[in-house]
Scaffold this motif. Structure first.
Motif, mmCIF file in Angstrom:
data_model
loop_
_atom_site.group_PDB
_atom_site.id
_atom_site.type_symbol
_atom_site.label_atom_id
_atom_site.label_comp_id
_atom_site.label_asym_id
_atom_site.label_seq_id
_atom_site.Cartn_x
_atom_site.Cartn_y
_atom_site.Cartn_z
ATOM 1 N N ASP A 1 2.883 -7.140 -4.773
ATOM 2 C CA ASP A 1 4.132 -6.797 -5.460
ATOM 3 C C ASP A 1 5.218 -6.580 -4.411
ATOM 4 O OD1 ASP A 1 4.129 -4.237 -4.422
ATOM 5 O OD2 ASP A 1 3.674 -3.210 -6.299
ATOM 6 N N GLU A 2 6.444 -6.416 -4.858
ATOM 7 C CA GLU A 2 7.561 -6.281 -3.919
ATOM 8 C C GLU A 2 8.056 -4.830 -3.836
ATOM 9 O OE1 GLU A 2 8.428 -9.075 -2.176
ATOM 10 O OE2 GLU A 2 6.873 -10.121 -3.299
ATOM 11 N N HIS A 3 7.280 -3.890 -4.384
ATOM 12 C CA HIS A 3 7.746 -2.493 -4.434
ATOM 13 C C HIS A 3 7.127 -1.612 -3.348
ATOM 14 C CE1 HIS A 3 9.453 -3.520 -8.277
ATOM 15 N NE2 HIS A 3 8.273 -3.876 -8.723
ATOM 16 N N HIS A 4 5.908 -1.964 -2.922
ATOM 17 C CA HIS A 4 5.193 -1.082 -1.989
ATOM 18 C C HIS A 4 5.171 -1.679 -0.583
ATOM 19 C CE1 HIS A 4 3.727 0.135 -5.953
ATOM 20 N NE2 HIS A 4 3.462 1.304 -5.422
ATOM 21 N N SER A 5 5.325 -0.822 0.403
ATOM 22 C CA SER A 5 5.277 -1.296 1.796
ATOM 23 C C SER A 5 3.818 -1.486 2.224
ATOM 24 C CB SER A 5 5.933 -0.271 2.717
ATOM 25 O OG SER A 5 5.110 0.883 2.807
ATOM 26 N N TYR A 6 3.632 -2.184 3.357
ATOM 27 C CA TYR A 6 2.295 -2.372 3.933
ATOM 28 C C TYR A 6 1.576 -1.026 4.086
ATOM 29 C CZ TYR A 6 1.784 -7.250 5.462
ATOM 30 O OH TYR A 6 1.565 -8.606 5.498
ATOM 31 N N ASP A 7 2.295 -0.073 4.690
ATOM 32 C CA ASP A 7 1.670 1.228 4.986
ATOM 33 C C ASP A 7 1.207 1.930 3.706
ATOM 34 O OD1 ASP A 7 2.004 0.819 7.640
ATOM 35 O OD2 ASP A 7 3.841 1.996 7.818
ATOM 36 N N HIS A 8 2.020 1.815 2.636
ATOM 37 C CA HIS A 8 1.643 2.420 1.357
ATOM 38 C C HIS A 8 0.333 1.845 0.843
ATOM 39 C CE1 HIS A 8 6.068 3.564 0.198
ATOM 40 N NE2 HIS A 8 5.563 4.341 1.143
ATOM 41 N N VAL A 9 0.235 0.501 0.912
ATOM 42 C CA VAL A 9 -0.954 -0.169 0.376
ATOM 43 C C VAL A 9 -2.187 0.181 1.222
ATOM 44 C CG1 VAL A 9 -1.991 -2.388 -0.262
ATOM 45 C CG2 VAL A 9 0.458 -2.038 -0.582
ATOM 46 N N ILE A 10 -2.021 0.166 2.544
ATOM 47 C CA ILE A 10 -3.147 0.500 3.446
ATOM 48 C C ILE A 10 -3.637 1.931 3.179
ATOM 49 C CG2 ILE A 10 -3.757 0.900 5.878
ATOM 50 C CD1 ILE A 10 -1.789 -1.499 6.503
ATOM 51 N N TYR A 11 -2.683 2.843 3.077
ATOM 52 C CA TYR A 11 -3.013 4.251 2.814
ATOM 53 C C TYR A 11 -3.764 4.368 1.467
ATOM 54 C CZ TYR A 11 -2.020 9.050 1.199
ATOM 55 O OH TYR A 11 -2.122 10.309 0.687
ATOM 56 N N THR A 12 -3.252 3.687 0.435
ATOM 57 C CA THR A 12 -3.873 3.755 -0.895
ATOM 58 C C THR A 12 -5.295 3.212 -0.874
ATOM 59 O OG1 THR A 12 -1.709 3.510 -1.953
ATOM 60 C CG2 THR A 12 -3.624 3.015 -3.315
ATOM 61 N N LEU A 13 -5.495 2.080 -0.197
ATOM 62 C CA LEU A 13 -6.840 1.481 -0.150
ATOM 63 C C LEU A 13 -7.828 2.384 0.587
ATOM 64 C CD1 LEU A 13 -6.079 -2.323 0.483
ATOM 65 C CD2 LEU A 13 -7.042 -1.298 -1.579
ATOM 66 N N GLN A 14 -7.399 2.960 1.688
ATOM 67 C CA GLN A 14 -8.295 3.847 2.446
ATOM 68 C C GLN A 14 -8.753 5.031 1.584
ATOM 69 O OE1 GLN A 14 -5.592 3.874 6.132
ATOM 70 N NE2 GLN A 14 -7.563 4.493 6.966
ATOM 71 N N ARG A 15 -7.856 5.545 0.783
ATOM 72 C CA ARG A 15 -8.192 6.701 -0.054
ATOM 73 C C ARG A 15 -8.976 6.316 -1.304
ATOM 74 N NH1 ARG A 15 -3.934 11.395 -0.748
ATOM 75 N NH2 ARG A 15 -5.797 12.066 -1.812
ATOM 76 N N SER A 16 -8.857 5.050 -1.746
ATOM 77 C CA SER A 16 -9.395 4.684 -3.067
ATOM 78 C C SER A 16 -10.728 3.942 -3.033
ATOM 79 C CB SER A 16 -8.385 3.824 -3.825
ATOM 80 O OG SER A 16 -7.111 4.414 -3.811
ATOM 81 N N VAL A 17 -10.923 3.078 -2.031
ATOM 82 C CA VAL A 17 -12.154 2.251 -2.057
ATOM 83 C C VAL A 17 -13.012 2.424 -0.807
ATOM 84 C CG1 VAL A 17 -11.304 0.509 -3.681
ATOM 85 C CG2 VAL A 17 -10.856 0.204 -1.251
ATOM 86 N N ASN A 18 -12.848 3.564 -0.137
ATOM 87 C CA ASN A 18 -13.681 3.895 1.034
ATOM 88 C C ASN A 18 -13.723 2.792 2.085
ATOM 89 O OD1 ASN A 18 -14.327 6.330 -0.090
ATOM 90 N ND2 ASN A 18 -16.179 5.562 -1.104
ATOM 91 N N CYS A 19 -12.566 2.258 2.453
ATOM 92 C CA CYS A 19 -12.597 1.266 3.539
ATOM 93 C C CYS A 19 -11.836 1.848 4.728
ATOM 94 C CB CYS A 19 -12.008 -0.068 3.098
ATOM 95 S SG CYS A 19 -10.286 0.001 2.615
ATOM 96 N N ASP A 20 -12.166 1.358 5.927
ATOM 97 C CA ASP A 20 -11.467 1.888 7.109
ATOM 98 C C ASP A 20 -10.106 1.198 7.251
ATOM 99 O OD1 ASP A 20 -11.886 -0.622 8.249
ATOM 100 O OD2 ASP A 20 -13.734 -0.007 9.251
ATOM 101 N N GLN A 21 -9.355 1.627 8.260
ATOM 102 C CA GLN A 21 -7.983 1.125 8.399
ATOM 103 C C GLN A 21 -7.948 -0.383 8.666
ATOM 104 O OE1 GLN A 21 -5.523 3.148 11.248
ATOM 105 N NE2 GLN A 21 -3.657 2.211 10.504
#
Length: 394
Positions: A203-223
């Motif tokens: 999408d065009e609303h979230h920055s890279y950092d937002h998405v990376i942060y969300t994934l780390q917290r949501s699906v147990n993956c590393d950075q």
């Protein structure tokens, strides 16, 4: 067997029904080279054997001997690629790629060069685009006369249309498919596994950092893993599976991604759950899009493809296949890029089919513009950008 079958379409779909889920979206993911080797051997090679009616390698050689290069260049520009315009152009949207420009009369004229925003294509060879010097030395019509007469043998032409009808409809169905858990009746597996994917969309609303942060917290993956997911979603695929598991575990991941991304931005990330077989067929539909691009490089196959893509639907209320794809453009992730390149490589390379395509495009133009207004992606990757190729022709 397919050639002699009473219902050729049913036989071809049966083959896809059996093979596609055995190659794509498996529990233990194959490496890209392994997946490509299996795709070639078990899917594309049999389809090409049916198409050519003989060994595909020999069939290709015969076609190459019988055809010269096309009069139109049709090179699709990448973003940032250097393009050239000249005072001889009918309007400022007519441009040449670097190779054609160097081999043309325009390099001695008053010309401008600029970086393409991507998505346009080289107008070399198009007599409607230039006041003088429409062709470079490579695309000179004298050299290309043989190409326009490269007609397929009637049997090969019929086989091509028969195969393209099945495959282009399959591609269209899956690029516009909106049922996340179910397949069309003819492709439904006998036993349905409890295997699902949690799929994150661009999408065009979230920055890279937002998405990376969300994934780390949501699906147990590393950075590093989160960065890979994010880059591929943005740059290449437009979407990516971030988790595989049971329906319940994917639902939990979806809820977490939405709630974690809502804290950062008022709008949550778009995330869907897809059944593994739906994901598998959608993946192969994209791969078939690339295969079509290669096959329509041969002018006889290009004509058969255009005929099938523009064929009126038996159900008069439904549009032809190419219009169905256009009308879903704003809802397609990065798959739309493959559709646009197919249009460039087929309809826009032939003046008769370009006219027929222009009629379809104009018929749906109002709806396409409405969809574009509510689409959050760039105009350069929207189907509406094709208006430059169509409405600028005198």
């Amino acid at each position: 067997e397919w050639l002699e079958a009473a219902d050729c379409r049913a036989e071809l779909l049966q083959h896809l029904k059996e093979q596609v889920p055995q190659i794509f979206c498996l529990k233990k993911e194959l490496s890209p080279p392994e997946e490509e080797e299996l795709t070639q051997r078990r899917l594309l090679h049999p389809l090409e054997c049916f198409l050519f009616g003989e060994d595909p390698q020999e069939g290709r050689q015969k076609l190459q001997q019988g055809s010269a290069s096309s009069q139109l260049c049709g090179r699709v520009f990448k973003e940032g690629e250097t393009v050239y315009s000249c005072d001889c152009a009918i309007d400022p949207t007519c441009v040449l790629c670097m190779d054609c420009f160097q081999d043309s009369v325009h390099k001695n004229h008053r010309y401008k060069m600029h970086a393409s925003s991507g998505g346009g294509f080289c107008d070399c060879g198009d007599v409607e685009a230039w006041k003088v010097g429409p062709c470079c030395s490579k695309h000179d019509p004298g050299a290309a006369a043989a190409m326009d007469e490269a007609v397929l043998e009637p049997e090969l032409h019929e086989r091509a249309k028969k195969l393209f009808r099945v495959l282009l409809r399959y591609v269209t169905d899956f690029l516009v498919w909106e049922e996340n858990f179910e397949l069309p009746a003819e492709l439904q597996p006998r036993v349905k596994d409890n295997a699902y994917y949690c799929v994150l969309y661009n999408d065009e609303h979230h920055s890279y950092d937002h998405v990376i942060y969300t994934l780390q917290r949501s699906v147990n993956c590393d950075q590093a893993e989160a960065q890979t997911h994010t880059t591929l979603i943005d740059k290449e695929q437009g979407r990516r599976a971030v988790k595989r598991g049971t329906l319940r575990s994917c639902q939990q991941a979806k809820d977490l991604i939405r709630s974690n991304s809502e804290h950062i931005s008022l709008q949550p990330l778009r995330v869907e759950i897809l059944h593994a077989t739906v994901m598998a067929h959608q993946t192969f539909a994209l791969r078939l899009g690339s295969w079509f691009q290669k096959i329509i490089g041969y002018s006889g196959f290009r004509q058969a493809f255009c005929q099938v893509a523009l064929e009126p639907n038996a159900d008069r209320d439904r549009p032809c296949l190419i219009s169905r794809l256009m009308l879903h453009d704003a809802r397609m992730y990065k798959a739309r890029k493959i559709v646009h390149e197919l249009i460039f490589g087929s309809m826009l390379m032939d003046s008769d089919f370009k006219r027929l395509f222009a009629i379809e495009f104009t018929r749906h133009y109002k709806q396409l513009q409405k969809d574009f207004i509510s689409d959050d992606h760039e105009r350069s990757i929207s189907i509406t950008a094709l208006s430059v190729q169509i409405f600028t022709v005198p």
